[in-house]
Design a protein around this motif. Structure first.
Motif, PDB file in Angstrom:
ATOM      1  N   LEU A 195      -3.435  -4.351   3.541  1.00  0.00           N
ATOM      2  CA  LEU A 195      -2.964  -4.038   2.198  1.00  0.00           C
ATOM      3  C   LEU A 195      -3.415  -2.641   1.796  1.00  0.00           C
ATOM      4  O   LEU A 195      -2.645  -1.841   1.263  1.00  0.00           O
ATOM      5  CB  LEU A 195      -3.562  -5.069   1.241  1.00  0.00           C
ATOM      6  N   MET A 196      -4.668  -2.353   2.071  1.00  0.00           N
ATOM      7  CA  MET A 196      -5.190  -1.054   1.660  1.00  0.00           C
ATOM      8  C   MET A 196      -4.560   0.079   2.463  1.00  0.00           C
ATOM      9  O   MET A 196      -4.351   1.166   1.942  1.00  0.00           O
ATOM     10  CB  MET A 196      -6.725  -1.055   1.772  1.00  0.00           C
ATOM     11  N   ILE A 197      -4.233  -0.212   3.713  1.00  0.00           N
ATOM     12  CA  ILE A 197      -3.575   0.831   4.501  1.00  0.00           C
ATOM     13  C   ILE A 197      -2.165   1.065   3.980  1.00  0.00           C
ATOM     14  O   ILE A 197      -1.677   2.192   3.975  1.00  0.00           O
ATOM     15  CB  ILE A 197      -3.524   0.412   5.989  1.00  0.00           C
ATOM     16  N   ALA A 198      -1.520  -0.020   3.515  1.00  0.00           N
ATOM     17  CA  ALA A 198      -0.134   0.107   3.050  1.00  0.00           C
ATOM     18  C   ALA A 198      -0.013   1.096   1.917  1.00  0.00           C
ATOM     19  O   ALA A 198       1.073   1.615   1.651  1.00  0.00           O
ATOM     20  CB  ALA A 198       0.393  -1.258   2.611  1.00  0.00           C
ATOM     21  N   VAL A 199      -1.115   1.347   1.257  1.00  0.00           N
ATOM     22  CA  VAL A 199      -1.039   2.225   0.103  1.00  0.00           C
ATOM     23  C   VAL A 199      -1.159   3.692   0.507  1.00  0.00           C
ATOM     24  O   VAL A 199      -0.926   4.588  -0.303  1.00  0.00           O
ATOM     25  CB  VAL A 199      -2.131   1.816  -0.910  1.00  0.00           C
TER      26      VAL A 199
END
Lengths: 308, 325, 444
Positions: free
Chosen positions: B303-307
């Motif tokens: 999720l954090m990478i998706a940002v």
């Protein structure tokens, strides 16, 4: 939102050497009117779509649950005698509901104020000062928006337990502050960065320190932004359930309204009809805050500021 | 006890203001005594300090430890490398969640920003604009659980022969004479239904921020344009809109993050059933049901990478902004 | 923040609105003087070792609404007699809150939950106190049946005592409109009537599976019961312990038997309605005119839920139940139960007193008197149950050949979640049964 000094000065007027040509459309002063019908249609349609669920909620909150389940809320108008205050009295007469209302206020008001104050200072530093790690810090702040709340619970709780902050309002304020800072800084930075350079230069020439500029110039100009932030932080904290449960506790003396209301519904979900009235009641306070903040949405804060 | 709370609020408010003012003023003055170079270097941290500290403790530290935990097993004791990631990505449920999250990201920010902007601009031009803005704002004031209840009823499904109790199906059956649709159960519609419910709560958010931003558009520019004979639309497009671009970035970025993290409404309405899983519901299950801190960490990290792409885009925006001389 | 006068006025109105109606409170300080309460107070004092300990004990559970009120009324004599304040927190985010608090370091003293499998995971980690040591074998054996004790034990340690019990496998119906058998000899007989009724144009089965995050549990509970009674208690035990796979033919057969109730034309509104309707509203079509369906399978708590929303119903006249008939003549008279257990995390004087109190017959009597649950306590007499449904259920339990806990409450939560989802998936797509079973098996 960022304008250089040149963009700010109206070039069209300055460059004008002839009197304005009379155009086919008369020039209005003040708020211009648009072609009426399409605007009204669009606005009314959108407003209607957004209102229908709320109207449904409002009407349903005055109906007994059997009715809600068997007929649509619009059909209740045909039978006004079926309306009842039972859902509301279940919420309002509940022992401890008044206390939980004040618990909610005691959580939300300081948390909101704290978030606005701390973030405004930080956003000012990021927007109006030049220093080495500025871009990195700003980017980190914005990147922190993505951190999911659930993964922070255990580490934070461990920390709070060792500091004996669990179960205290102060602890919960700090948690909400921590969660709120990324968005708050992101939002305020956007507005602060648009404050015109001349204002700074004028103040710096006068020998003003940063804190003076912050309090006397930047904050007053940014009232709409601060008001928006306050509204959102208030609403989000007002509607929070899980964080309050974990860091403050669900005990009667300290439970906010969200916890108290969820306690009205039985473990398998029956009794939900009380949620309709609870939701209506719960919306009142943020609505009041929203209306109160409207007066800060003042237009033209930058207009008329002397550039000399 | 209520008196206690009121007292607490009063004390907290007063203390916050007093301490904040004193801290900044006195800190400023103290730093001014230092040589200019030191002052220059430290003053930003005076302002930034509290926020950086609290965000570091509340978010950075847990975030980093979560990423680290994602390389360990469920109990957090044995290092297992990328196992959590590979098992997550080979699980069809995760792929569904990824697809759905992408759908949320594609639809929610654009639609919310659009509606918010339209109302922010147009509401000022009609006499009842205040009411319209309130109509958009109210859904924000509704809690996620309440929104779930409201929309579960909006989407209620009754058998075709029975009278419809859900508003959407009632409108559908009356206006188009077709059978009602089980919006939440039907995999063809449920994701959109959930996104619509969330859109209902987010458009007001965009509207409020745009409203604030519009206040800063200088009247003189617009006046001048009108005097020049520009139509309202042209004035909007060439003057207002460019000024609003950074705000549009802020709004869409924030709502994109909201879309990535969307959890509460989905949890309350379907808990990911019928193909509505998103990364957040997946993570919640790993964390609290399966009690697998490694697996949850992997999802959270994804999720954090998706940002990241969003952050890179924002970085570019910051480059263009600010007082870079 | 400056508040304008009008804002203050609005604010004040909101406060007055709440003040005028709220906080009037119904807690009287007068103690109830009926014999049951007196006995409970004595038992509480004894549980506390004979002295008024004072202090407090924190309790985490998921009760809410009226059932919470009922439970708190059971705790009242305890508080009055011992001076110990029970701080109850009820939340549906129970799993998240409990786990966070346990790992964070400030767990509640006592927990109360139906998720026995989840608790057994905590017990294996050593989080829960062995109640055998706290209560002693004598107290345990005197008040609880061996099977109940064993259900809430792992590795010989008792991690929970049952506080409430529900009898499952009941068919609810409206005697004034129902035309089918009220005492069928077998499931096949009941289902034969159902199919005949369907042939005549009605949809006899009421099924409703929606339940928020737990949607699908009514189907799972029924499949569980079918498996218990169709494949026998031994297989059922091995299956719930994880020794028999979900893909085995017995489990398959149980799913398919359940499938008979949601088959085309037999379930009210078709499977889409079954999936979309909240379980609490399952009985509503029974009372429509004409009835949409006539039989509903659910546990004892359903009686209270139905009468809550339809208060005019007369037990025995317009609402009644009969136990689900036997599925297999080889396993007659088997009944399934589910319930909540109370476990202890922090052993303090106060929490020990509370658990001892809850294990006592006096507390069980009060609990039975609330009309919401059956008491697991062996010493609670049938006559205590004023609620007619509970009294009959209690008789059914007494007459049962064997009583067993539903398996799904004993499994790890991931498997339980998968089971619930499988209930939904199977109802929607009966053809995918093999895949569905394989998916659950993977969670093991």
């Amino acid at each position: 939102m960022v304008l250089s000094a040149e963009e700010l000065a109206p070039p069209a007027v300055q460059a004008q050497t002839q009197p304005p040509v009379r155009s086919a459309k008369p020039a209005f002063r003040g708020r211009p009117r648009l072609r009426r019908i399409p605007v009204h249609v669009v606005v009314i349609v959108i407003a209607a779509i957004w209102l229908i669920p709320l109207v449904g909620l409002l009407v349903s909150s005055f109906r007994p649950s059997t009715d809600v389940l068997s007929t649509g809320w619009w059909q209740s108008f045909a039978d006004p005698a079926s309306y009842t205050l039972a859902n509301y009295s279940r919420v309002l007469d509940r022992e401890g509901m008044l206390l939980s209302f004040f618990n909610s206020l005691a959580i939300v008001v300081p948390a909101t104020l704290l978030t606005v104050v701390v973030s405004a200072a930080a956003a000012y530093g990021l927007a109006c000062m030049r220093f080495r790690f500025r871009r990195g810090v700003l980017l980190t702040m914005v990147a922190l928006l993505i951190v999911p709340v659930q993964i922070t619970l255990v580490p934070l709780l461990k920390m709070f337990n060792s500091l004996d902050l669990t179960g205290s309002f102060l602890g919960l304020w700090l948690v909400h502050l921590g969660y709120g800072v990324p968005f708050a800084i992101y939002l305020l930075h956007n507005f602060f960065a648009a404050v015109p350079r001349e204002l700074f230069e004028a103040a710096e020439i006068d020998g003003a320190s940063h804190s003076q500029i912050f309090f006397a110039i930047v904050l007053p100009i940014s009232r709409p932004a601060l008001a928006s932030l306050a509204i959102f932080e208030f609403v989000w904290t007002w509607n929070d359930l899980l964080t309050a449960l974990i860091f403050l506790g669900g005990f009667r003396e300290v439970a906010p309204m969200t916890v108290a209301v969820s306690g009205l519904v039985a473990s398998r979900g029956n009794g939900w009809e009380v949620l309709t009235s609870a939701a209506m009641l719960s919306m009142l306070v943020p609505m009041i805050v929203f209306v109160a903040m409207q007066k800060h949405f003042v237009r033209g804060m930058l207009a008329g500021i002397s550039k000399g | 006890m209520i008196a206690d709370r009121v007292g607490l609020i009063a004390i907290a408010v007063v203390l916050t203001v007093v301490v904040a003012v004193a801290y900044l003023r006195l800190g400023d003055r103290a730093l001014a005594k230092l040589p200019w170079a030191w002052n220059r270097r430290l003053v930003p941290w005076l302002f930034l300090g509290p926020a950086a500290l609290i965000a570091g403790l509340a978010l950075v530290f847990p975030g980093v430890s979560t990423i680290i935990l994602s390389f360990f097993d469920a109990k957090g004791t044995t290092f297992i490398g990328f196992d959590n990631y590979s098992s997550a990505l080979s699980d069809p449920v995760t792929l569904i969640a990824l697809r759905n999250t992408a759908l949320w990201v594609a639809l929610l920010p654009t639609l919310a920003a659009l509606v918010g902007l339209v109302i922010a601009v147009l509401a000022d031009r009609v006499a009842y604009g205040g009411l319209v803005k309130a109509a958009l704002f109210l859904p924000i004031a509704v809690s996620a659980v309440a929104a779930g209840v409201i929309w579960t009823f909006m989407y209620d499904y009754q058998p075709p022969v029975a009278a419809q109790t859900g508003t959407v199906n009632a409108l559908l059956t009356v206006l188009t004479n077709t059978d009602p649709i089980a919006w939440i159960i039907d995999a063809a519609t449920n994701n959109y239904a959930l996104i619509a419910a969330t859109l209902w709560t987010q458009a007001g958010f965009a509207m409020v921020i745009f409203s604030a931003a519009l206040r800063s558009v200088p009247d003189e520019l617009l006046e001048a344009a009108r005097l020049d004979g520009a139509s309202e639309w042209q004035a909007f497009r060439h003057i207002t809109l460019p000024i609003l671009v950074p705000t549009v970035v802020v709004v869409t970025t924030t709502i994109t993050v909201i879309a990535l993290k969307a959890f509460d409404i989905i949890y309350v309405m379907t808990n990911g059933a019928y193909g509505t899983d998103v990364l957040s519901t997946l993570m919640y299950r790993e964390l609290f049901t399966a009690r697998d801190s490694g697996g949850a960490g992997a999802i959270a990290t994804m999720l954090m990478i998706a940002v990241l792409p969003i952050m890179i885009y924002n970085l570019r925006q910051f480059r263009h902004s600010g007082r870079e001389a | 923040m400056q508040k304008t006068r009008s804002t203050s006025a609005m604010f004040g109105t909101a406060v007055l609105l709440l003040a005028g109606c709220g906080g009037s409170g119904s807690d009287s300080d007068a103690q109830a003087t009926d014999p049951a309460s007196n006995a409970a107070r004595e038992a509480a004092l004894e549980a506390a070792g004979g002295e008024e300990l004072g202090g407090s004990v924190s309790m985490l559970g998921l009760l809410g609404g009226e059932e919470l009120d009922a439970f708190l009324s059971v705790l009242k004599p305890f508080e009055e007699a011992t001076g110990i304040e029970v701080q109850y927190e009820g939340t549906r985010d129970f799993a998240a809150v409990l786990q966070t608090r346990v790992e964070g370091g400030n767990p509640p003293d006592v927990v109360e939950t139906p998720a026995i499998g989840e608790m057994s995971a905590f017990a294996e980690e050593g989080t829960l106190v062995d109640l055998r040591e706290v209560l002693g074998n004598d107290v345990l054996d005197a008040n609880f049946s061996p099977s109940l004790i064993e259900t809430a034990s792992v590795d010989g340690e008792v991690f929970g005592i049952f506080s409430t019990v529900n009898l499952g496998g009941l068919i609810w119906y409206d005697p004034s409109t129902y035309e089918g058998p009220t005492d069928p000899a077998s499931w096949d007989e009941l289902q034969a009537w159902a199919e005949q009724a369907a042939g005549d144009g009605s949809t006899p089965w009421c099924v409703a599976l929606e339940s928020g995050a737990a949607s699908g549990w009514p189907a799972a509970d029924f499949i569980d019961e079918i498996l218990l009674r169709q494949a026998g208690p031994e297989f059922h035990k091995r299956w719930s312990d994880g020794l028999e796979p979900w893909t085995s033919p017995e489990v398959r057969a149980a799913f398919e038997t359940y499938g008979e109730t949601v088959a085309e034309g037999l379930v009210y509104g078709g499977t889409t309605t079954a999936l979309s309707t909240n379980f609490a509203e399952a009985a509503t079509p029974i009372y429509a005119d004409p009835p949409g369906c006539s039989i509903l399978q659910q546990a004892t708590f359903m009686g209270g839920i139905i009468t809550d929303s339809l208060p005019d119903l007369e037990p025995g006249e317009t609402l009644d139940f009969f136990p689900v008939p036997d599925f297999d003549p080889a396993f007659p008279g088997i009944r399934s139960i589910s319930g909540e257990i109370v476990g202890m995390i922090n052993e303090t004087e106060q929490s020990v007193a509370l658990v001892k109190y809850l294990a006592s017959p006096e507390a069980g009597t009060l609990l039975a008197g609330t009309g919401r649950w059956l008491s697991p306590n062996l010493n609670v007499e049938d006559s205590v149950y004023e609620d007619p449904f509970l009294r009959r259920a209690s008789e059914v339990l007494v007459e049962a050949e064997g009583t067993y806990s539903l398996g799904n409450s004993l499994m790890p939560q991931t498997t339980v979640d998968a089971f619930w989802k499988a209930g939904l998936d199977y109802t929607q797509n009966p053809g995918d049964l093999d895949e569905i079973l394989a998916t659950i098996e993977e969670t093991r």
